[in-house]
Structures are given as C-alpha cells and as structure tokens.
Design a protein around this motif. Sequence first.
Motif, mmCIF file in Angstrom:
data_model
loop_
_atom_site.group_PDB
_atom_site.id
_atom_site.type_symbol
_atom_site.label_atom_id
_atom_site.label_comp_id
_atom_site.label_asym_id
_atom_site.label_seq_id
_atom_site.Cartn_x
_atom_site.Cartn_y
_atom_site.Cartn_z
ATOM 1 N N HIS A 64 0.384 -0.812 -0.030
ATOM 2 C CA HIS A 64 -0.199 -0.554 0.216
ATOM 3 C C HIS A 64 0.800 1.405 0.155
ATOM 4 N N ILE A 113 1.481 -6.790 -4.693
ATOM 5 C CA ILE A 113 -0.103 -6.761 -4.339
ATOM 6 C C ILE A 113 0.171 -7.302 -3.699
ATOM 7 N N HIS A 136 -9.512 -6.732 0.253
ATOM 8 C CA HIS A 136 -9.618 -7.924 -1.285
ATOM 9 C C HIS A 136 -9.581 -9.314 -0.914
ATOM 10 N N SER A 352 -3.880 -1.997 -9.730
ATOM 11 C CA SER A 352 -4.113 -2.537 -8.487
ATOM 12 C C SER A 352 -3.979 -3.730 -8.386
ATOM 13 N N CYS A 414 -0.334 -0.444 -4.595
ATOM 14 C CA CYS A 414 -1.505 -0.781 -4.686
ATOM 15 C C CYS A 414 -1.473 0.489 -5.436
ATOM 16 N N ARG A 442 -11.024 8.260 -2.999
ATOM 17 C CA ARG A 442 -10.819 7.691 -2.702
ATOM 18 C C ARG A 442 -9.454 7.046 -3.275
HETATM 19 S S1 SF4 Z 1 -4.884 -2.631 -4.928
HETATM 20 FE FE1 SF4 Z 1 -6.431 -1.050 -3.758
HETATM 21 S S2 SF4 Z 1 -7.636 -3.006 -3.595
HETATM 22 FE FE2 SF4 Z 1 -6.414 -4.026 -3.724
HETATM 23 S S3 SF4 Z 1 -5.203 -4.398 -2.286
HETATM 24 FE FE3 SF4 Z 1 -4.350 -2.283 -2.777
HETATM 25 S S4 SF4 Z 1 -5.819 -0.871 -2.185
HETATM 26 FE FE4 SF4 Z 1 -6.041 -2.270 -1.601
#
Ligand code: SF4
Length: 481
Positions: A64, A113, A136, A352, A414, A442
């Motif tokens: 993140h 991620i 997620h 993402s 992310c 967001r």
């Molecule tokens: S890419 Fe976006 S939705 Fe996925 S874990 Fe990272 S912040 Fe959360």
Amino acid sequence: MAGQTLYDKLWSQHLVKERDDGTALIYIDRHLLHEVTSPQAFEGLRLAGRRPWRLDANLATPDHNVPTTVVERARGNAGIQDPVSLIQVQTLDDNCEAFGIEEFKINDARQGIVHVVGPEQGATLPGMTVVCGDSHTATHGAFAALAHGIGTSEVEHVLATQCLLAQKMKNMLVRVEGELGLGVTAKDIVLAVIGKIGTAGGTGYAIEFAGSAIRGLSMEGRMTVCNMAIEAGARVGLIAVDDTTIDYLKDRPYAPSAAQWEAAVADWRGLVSDADARFDKVVELDAAEIEPQVTWGTSPEMVTGVSGEVPDPEAQADATLKSGYQRALEYMGLAPRQKITDIRLDKVFIGSCTNSRIEDLREAAKVAKGKKVADSVQLAMVVPGSGLVKRQAEAEGLDKVFVEAGFEWREPGCSMCLAMNADKLGAGEHCASTSNRNFEGRQGYGGRTHLVSPAMAAAAAIAGHFVDVRTLESNRAAQEA
Ligand code: SF4
Ligand SMILES: CC(C)[C@H](C(=O)O)[C@@H](O)C(=O)O
C-alpha cells in the motif's frame, strides 16, 4: 440430506468447534500480511510475550505504501518520501525479521500487491482457508479457497493461534451463462453483477460464481471477479476447481510437487458444489447482454454500460435514491443524461489487485499498441501487480508498447488505487481506473474515479474520453480476418 455447496465443504473441513449460538472457531491455513494492518498485531504479540503459532503459514509483502517510480524504488525503503509510509514499511520489515516470517521486501522481484503475490507463488491453494488484514482477500476465492479479510485484532489472533472466530455465512449462487461479447471482460461481469444486486446485495453471503461464462475465464479473470465480491457486500467470493485452476498452479513455488501434487489434485477435484446443493439465493445473468461497464458515481453499484448515460436523479421515484444520485453527480461533476462516452478523463490508472495481472496488461497493451495517449490526458500509468508480472510483461515487450504510447511504466504496488502513497488524483480530476473502489476521495481528495476494465481504460487514455472498446475490437477482428 441435500448436497453441500463448495462453501459448506470448505467451512466444515476447517471447523474446529461450533457453539450453539452459531459462533465457531475455524483453522486458518494461510495468512498473508501487509504493512497497513499488521503493526498493532505484532505489537500485541510482543506485549503478551507470544510468538506466531505456525511460521510457515505466514507470508508478507509491503504494497500500500510503496512508491512506484523507478527512481524512488532504486533506493529501497529510503526512497519512501512520506514519513508515515516509511514507518509502516520499515515496521513490517522489522516485525517479519524479529518473528521469523517470510517477507518479500520492497525490492524483491517477488514483491507486489499481496493478492497478486499469493496466487502467483502458489501460496494460495484450493481447499485452504486464506485470511489477510485486507478486504480484498476475497480474490483468493477464485481458487476454491475460503478467503476473506480480517481486522487487525484478528491478525494478531491468527498469528498467535492459527485459528479465527467466525460465523457461518449464507450461500449465494451467481450464475453467468453464455458467451461474453468481444472486448467484454471479467471486470465487466463483476461490475454488472454489482449493478444488479447492489453493494449490499451480498451482505451475509458467501457468493459462488458459476456458469459457462465464469468457467470460460482464465484464473486472472476469475480473480478479478472474486476480488470485487466484497464490493457487492460479500466477504467471500468463490469459484469451483477445474482444469484451469489446476493448470495455473502447476510448478508454482509454494504449490505441492511430485507425489504430493497428484494427491493434492485428486483432493482438489472435489472442491465443487454438489449438483443437489441448496443455495439461499440465486442470481442469474446472461453474459451476452453484458456491455463494457463504466461507473458514473461514488459507489460501484452506480454503474452502467458504455453505451448508456448518466442517470437523471429527477427520474428516480425513491427519495433516498434521488438524493444519493444528486450528491454523486455533484461530486463527480457530471450532468444528468450525459452520455458516458462524453466523459473526459484527466488521468488513467491501470493497476490494483483487481486488474494488474499479466492478462490485464496484455489486454490494455493490445488497445494501446501503435496509438498515443491523448494530449488532454495528463497522466496515464500502468502499474504491474508484482515484480514477476512486471518481468513477464517486459519479456513480452508490453512495457515498450505502453511507453511508446505515452503511458508511464511503474514499479509494483497498490499505487493510485487508494491515496496511501505518492500516486494520487487531484481535486476534480476524472480518472479511468481499473481498481475496485470509487467512493469520494478514494484516489485522492476530490478525485473522481470511474471503474472500468483494462481495455476500456487504455481506450479512454487514447481517446481522452470513454469509448466503446467493442468497436475497436470489431475493427481489429475485421482487419485480422
Ligand atoms: S490494490 Fe487497492 S484494493 Fe487492492 S489491496 Fe491495494 S489498496 Fe486494497
Ligand atoms: C488498507 C486496507 C485495510 C484496505 C482494505 O481492507 O481493503 C485497502 O486495501 C483497500 O483496498 O481499501
């Protein structure tokens, strides 16, 4: 007795104890960690003088808070400009070191991620329970794993005991039958599902996605669908095991090998809902009717087909809906009945945990090849989901396609999916984004997010406004014929 659903099977296989009041303890096979939700959990362990119960069940990676430019990444953690982000990432490193947990650090080729990394490594396997302090985590259900997000106190509990207090969910079946149109993808399926059942439609349910259109998806596509189950209100999304699942996992580093592989595969084959299983709710969609989807509002359910228009709040009979729509249009700076294809973009984000896998990048590159990002688009960026996705994309020359077209080719993380790192939208900017959430702020304070598929995002970058990717696809098909 009626047969069992896939969810029922996974649940009963991991049930340690169930009380009369419905609370239960389940065993957790895999625990994934990232820098945002783990620091207090480790601190709790430390204060209680505890150690993780099963070290090899854990796998960590920062995602993140990592910067995504090549220059910053070359400096490792020292390249993280924001002091809070730096502390988060450094704390994850320190905790993993201190407790003996395997971590793919910022410049490990396997970093990425967490929801891209787990499956890519074969750390997510069919029949497992998979948790992570991240909503997620539903993504991993694409492998017929019972996977969902947990809170930080639960992260500590799982670390300490390898178990989790849980409550059984109800069963929902979302069946998508038929063939998808040219240029229509997994992302469009899941956005259409959310458009149909709403962001609370799946609350309290584990959703199993089934039907010929789902079976026809690659694992990448299936992950995209399960990833957004949480956006439909369901903590769990699931897809049954088939050859596609098994082929994907073969020879992955953490997957079983040799005789164990054969035994595992034999076992995994049973991870399907029984033919006579009963679902509490069934929702059906016709794949052929699904258009490329674009969100126009500030919730994933505020979505329509690309050939559609922004709704008119005045036409809504329901007062709550009317004021919700009004507020959304005001925030988004859109007019009632404005055509979706008239929405102009300032930025484009392809990345993402929803859409940053190799197939996503291939689809975007197909659209971008030989074209140029519109002058009116200030920034179009492609952020691979992991270092290994990045490497694969470069081996296929996709990075060149993007760079030649005017996209920035970034390091994994992310990124602009959420405003927790340097990649952000400015106030009032419209962004075509392949991520999963579009609520106010967001992607940055005042930022305006439109959720779309990778192909739709790439096409919007080239045109400067949304275009129906199906027209491009049919042009290409005609040229190739
Ligand atoms: S890419 Fe976006 S939705 Fe996925 S874990 Fe990272 S912040 Fe959360
Ligand atoms: C930061 C994390 C807890 C959060 C989540 O749980 O999903 C994030 O990944 C998100 O996408 O909003």
